[in-house]
Design a protein around this motif. Structure first.
Motif, mmCIF file in Angstrom:
data_model
loop_
_atom_site.group_PDB
_atom_site.id
_atom_site.type_symbol
_atom_site.label_atom_id
_atom_site.label_comp_id
_atom_site.label_asym_id
_atom_site.label_seq_id
_atom_site.Cartn_x
_atom_site.Cartn_y
_atom_site.Cartn_z
ATOM 1 N N PRO B 110 0.778 -1.534 -0.129
ATOM 2 C CA PRO B 110 -0.312 0.168 0.288
ATOM 3 C C PRO B 110 0.896 1.647 -0.421
ATOM 4 C CG PRO B 110 -0.206 -1.467 2.097
ATOM 5 C CD PRO B 110 0.661 -2.168 1.331
ATOM 6 N N PHE B 111 2.202 1.625 0.485
ATOM 7 C CA PHE B 111 3.056 2.266 0.012
ATOM 8 C C PHE B 111 4.029 1.894 -0.362
ATOM 9 C CE2 PHE B 111 2.729 1.065 4.409
ATOM 10 C CZ PHE B 111 4.504 0.624 4.905
ATOM 11 N N GLY B 112 5.426 2.759 -0.533
ATOM 12 C CA GLY B 112 6.273 2.738 -1.228
ATOM 13 C C GLY B 112 7.519 2.377 -0.198
ATOM 14 N N GLN B 233 7.121 -6.348 9.077
ATOM 15 C CA GLN B 233 6.152 -5.202 8.426
ATOM 16 C C GLN B 233 5.081 -6.053 7.600
ATOM 17 O OE1 GLN B 233 5.435 -2.660 8.751
ATOM 18 N NE2 GLN B 233 6.235 -0.775 7.338
ATOM 19 N N ARG B 236 2.731 -7.644 9.326
ATOM 20 C CA ARG B 236 1.439 -6.955 10.232
ATOM 21 C C ARG B 236 0.541 -5.813 7.929
ATOM 22 N NH1 ARG B 236 5.803 -3.065 12.192
ATOM 23 N NH2 ARG B 236 3.587 -1.598 12.665
ATOM 24 N N LEU B 237 1.417 -5.490 7.315
ATOM 25 C CA LEU B 237 0.523 -5.062 5.959
ATOM 26 C C LEU B 237 -0.323 -5.997 6.132
ATOM 27 C CD1 LEU B 237 3.283 -3.501 4.724
ATOM 28 C CD2 LEU B 237 1.211 -2.189 6.089
ATOM 29 N N ARG B 240 -3.814 -6.181 7.296
ATOM 30 C CA ARG B 240 -5.218 -4.952 6.832
ATOM 31 C C ARG B 240 -5.324 -5.111 4.988
ATOM 32 N NH1 ARG B 240 -1.028 -3.092 10.445
ATOM 33 N NH2 ARG B 240 -2.203 -1.482 11.956
#
Lengths: 478, 478
Positions: B110-112, B233, B236-237, B240
């Protein structure tokens, strides 16, 4: 306050003796009872930890001026509205955005070895081939400054200053001096690039990012931080002969970017025009996810505001929470940076006299061990009251003048706003600071909640008082 | 041997009771006195530590088949000659050389966010654009194996197995199974790439390099190890929503490369045709300087040989020191690798029956806490003698069958050569193993010298004996 703690306090800060030990017999005020109550609620658990988790997992690294910084700001503003914080707003400002893109370093002689490097913020791109030269070591910035003109022609100047580990983090000062001024000094002596042992205290393979000073549109030379271990290796190789390195950076500078501050308030019940400001910063460096620097601060100030909002009554004064954007950015137009801080100080210029005091949480999640209040207040009745509330958390009210309220409050402090400092244990903070290892797993929940407890209890006392911190107390305590 | 140590020994390994406690009253043999003397000399300091420093500083990373590996081998051979080791030679062999060159990974949604990744050895290049896909997590290799055909079409399979921390390092086994077999399983289910939580026990931002299995000229898929923190990480992502990653590698394979073994001897005084072999490996992974893996082993075996050479007399049997090349390399022609080991076993095929026993030092510089001897020997008079000499170093002679003598001795072991194992404390070894953090500063000098002391004392006893370790002792000790 038990006898032992009282005794320790008196030994450690004898000036407080009469205030703290005699005031202990004084009946608690309503404000003090509320402060104790908010402290105890904090220790039972707050939103701070999960907020840090959310920020680091939802947005990852949040470089100044990046979409991630902006999205994080918008998400936080929404969460704050849901919590019921008042007057939540995102306040954009212009920023020239430096982006690392890819960078790379290696030893090329006497043998090939990758170097763990990070271009310093503001460092220019090198082109794909990079720059290559023999390393000349300087153990101090003074040594580098003493280098004769042309003595580094074609060379890579390496500043090998070792940052000392201290509880206060004070060793960072000289390290940042090297980072900001080193490239200029190296350029004056003819160097083609500047490298430095990272401003950090770890012994790992992580370079520590950080700003250097602009000279026109970029730093004077391609400038890089090296991990401590890579600096050790170059040091060892240099005892055997010459060491040649190659450095490359594809950094870019976008002059038309923007960043933003995020601001909210818990309106005061009796003196709402008087503002107590607490801050943290929204952006992070790009290598890690900015958990200790400064999602921790965001989590702490958010939890503090929520605890105070959720109290049975509100303090007299308004609590304003500010997340400063672009704390980690300097600019071609202003090499000293703090653009979010300046944007705030400019926007609220007419209100600064109504800012009664402020501070910023920007030293990770380490336990708080001390408090610096403005000159004279530690030894006042107020200081004694604060001491009673904070000492059970292991926080000693100390006499140290003037306190440092955090980088983002410097413009406000310059404009006359008093600051306080809750002193965090930074013994290990600079192991992680600005590195790829600054990630959520480094947050100690118990320490984080101790921060929230100390901040919220102190903020309660400050915000529910009518003290003018600009004027030293007229009479010292009994 | 004092009473307390004797008591502890008897509690810990009761089978040894009669041998160790009664043998303590037996007069020391000359060999035992020499072994004790070599042990004590080792504890006063040896060349091991400076040898590790020299190797890591002079040659840096020493990937299999690299110029650095070759130059290190030549330099070591020269040093060995200066020390007076006999019959020093460098023995080249052919090797297809995989080179990492540059690799890169990032989260793109969802993000870089940059990912700390390392292509697995044998992984093919991806082209500059890399491969990109959504991540599908598997907590175990069994889960990945159970993935239906085509179920991972267009996806990146991620093996999220967490290697447990153990003193013996035994947790590495399942982690390497995932590394070698995971890509094949992912390919079968249609994945476009394979990523794995590194085979390691740290919580740092370092990927752990390592081999995967070839399928033809390369691994079946672009395959990468992720640092533990990056795996956290992504985990965890993934709670979501979907996580998209991009992975790129510019790896190359040179089919016409070569590596080499380095061999030397301390000729035996009475039975020179009988060979006791001790090994370490010359190559290292490319991310660090291979200090714990395996410059430590090189330092240890070098110091052991020098101590024995410098003794007032030489043991009966020949001590042969072998530094195996390309331990860390697998091959299109032999995915199981150990090319230096195979080259040695082939070259010395006719001599293998004269190799009376052997072992390899390849688990870093952690203290030795135990010894595994071939079946039956722990409870023999010889085992009791070894126990008397090693227990003061904190080394317990244990009953564990069969011992594992080190990866490079597997071909010799398969050909019938007995092995022993000095068991090192590997509690923290897999924090560093195959990472950029495997550097000289991680070597604890005292622990390293304890290794040298245990190896040299044991080697003395073995080499000065006439025991046939291929035949279990006919009678157990009293």
């Amino acid at each position: 306050m038990n006898r032992l703690i009282c005794a320790l306090l008196c030994v450690s800060a004898f000036v407080l003796h009469s205030a703290a030990c005699s005031a202990a017999q004084v009946a608690d005020s309503a404000a003090e009872r509320m402060a104790v109550s908010v402290r105890e609620r904090a220790l039972r658990g707050t939103v701070a930890y999960s907020f840090v988790e959310e920020i680091t997992a939802r947005f990852g690294p949040r470089p100044a001026g990046s979409p991630a910084e902006r999205k994080a700001g918008e998400w936080i503003a929404d969460e704050w509205r849901k919590f019921g914080f008042g007057n939540v707003r995102v306040e954009p400002f212009r920023l020239a955005v430096w982006s690392r893109n890819r960078d790379h370093g290696s030893i090329v002689a006497p043998f090939g070895q990758p170097l763990a490097v990070a271009a310093l913020g503001g460092s220019p791109a090198t082109g794909a081939a990079g720059v290559e030269g023999d390393v000349v070591l300087f153990n101090t910035l003074d040594d580098l400054q003493a280098a004769a003109a042309n003595s580094l022609r074609g060379k890579v100047a390496m500043l090998n200053y070792r940052m000392p580990r201290t509880q206060s983090g004070i060793g960072y000062g000289l390290a940042t001096a090297g980072r900001s001024q080193g490239p200029t000094m190296a350029a004056k002596a003819g160097a083609i690039a500047f490298i430095m042992r990272s401003a950090g205290t770890d012994n790992e393979r992580y370079p520590h990012a950080g700003l250097t000073r602009y000279a026109g549109r970029s730093a004077p030379l391609p400038s890089f931080a090296l991990s401590a271990i890579d600096a050790n290796q170059i040091e060892r190789l240099a005892t055997r002969g010459s060491v040649r390195v190659r450095l490359a950076s594809a950094a870019t500078l976008d002059m038309s970017g923007q960043s933003q501050n995020v601001v909210a308030e818990i309106a005061g019940s009796e003196l709402p025009q008087e503002i107590v400001i607490i801050g943290a910063h929204l952006d992070s460096w790009d290598l890690g996810t900015g958990a200790v620097d400064d999602a921790a601060g965001i989590g702490i100030v958010t939890a503090v505001a929520k605890l105070i909002l959720d109290s049975p009554r509100r303090p007299k004064r308004t609590l304003r929470i500010v997340l400063f954007g672009a704390e980690e950015a300097s600019q071609p137009t202003d090499p000293f940076g703090l653009f979010g801080a300046h944007a705030y100080a400019t926007r609220y210029k007419s209100e600064i006299t109504r800012h009664v005091i402020g501070s910023e949480s920007d030293l990770g999640s380490g336990r708080i061990f001390g408090l610096d209040l403005p000159d004279g207040f530690a030894a006042s009745d107020f200081g004694a009251q604060v001491s009673r509330v904070l000492l059970p958390l292991g926080v000693l009210v100390e006499l140290e003048v003037p306190p440092h309220g955090g980088a983002d409050l410097l413009p406000l402090q310059a404009a006359g706003m008093p600051v306080f400092l809750l002193k965090q244990d930074a013994t290990t903070y600079f192991d992680l600071h600005h590195t790829a290892a600054d990630t959520f797993d480094k947050i100690d929940r118990k320490d984080l909640e101790q921060n929230v407890a100390a901040w919220s209890a102190l903020l309660w006392l400050i915000a529910d008082s009518e003290i003018n911190f600009r004027a030293p107390p007229a009479t010292l305590a009994r």
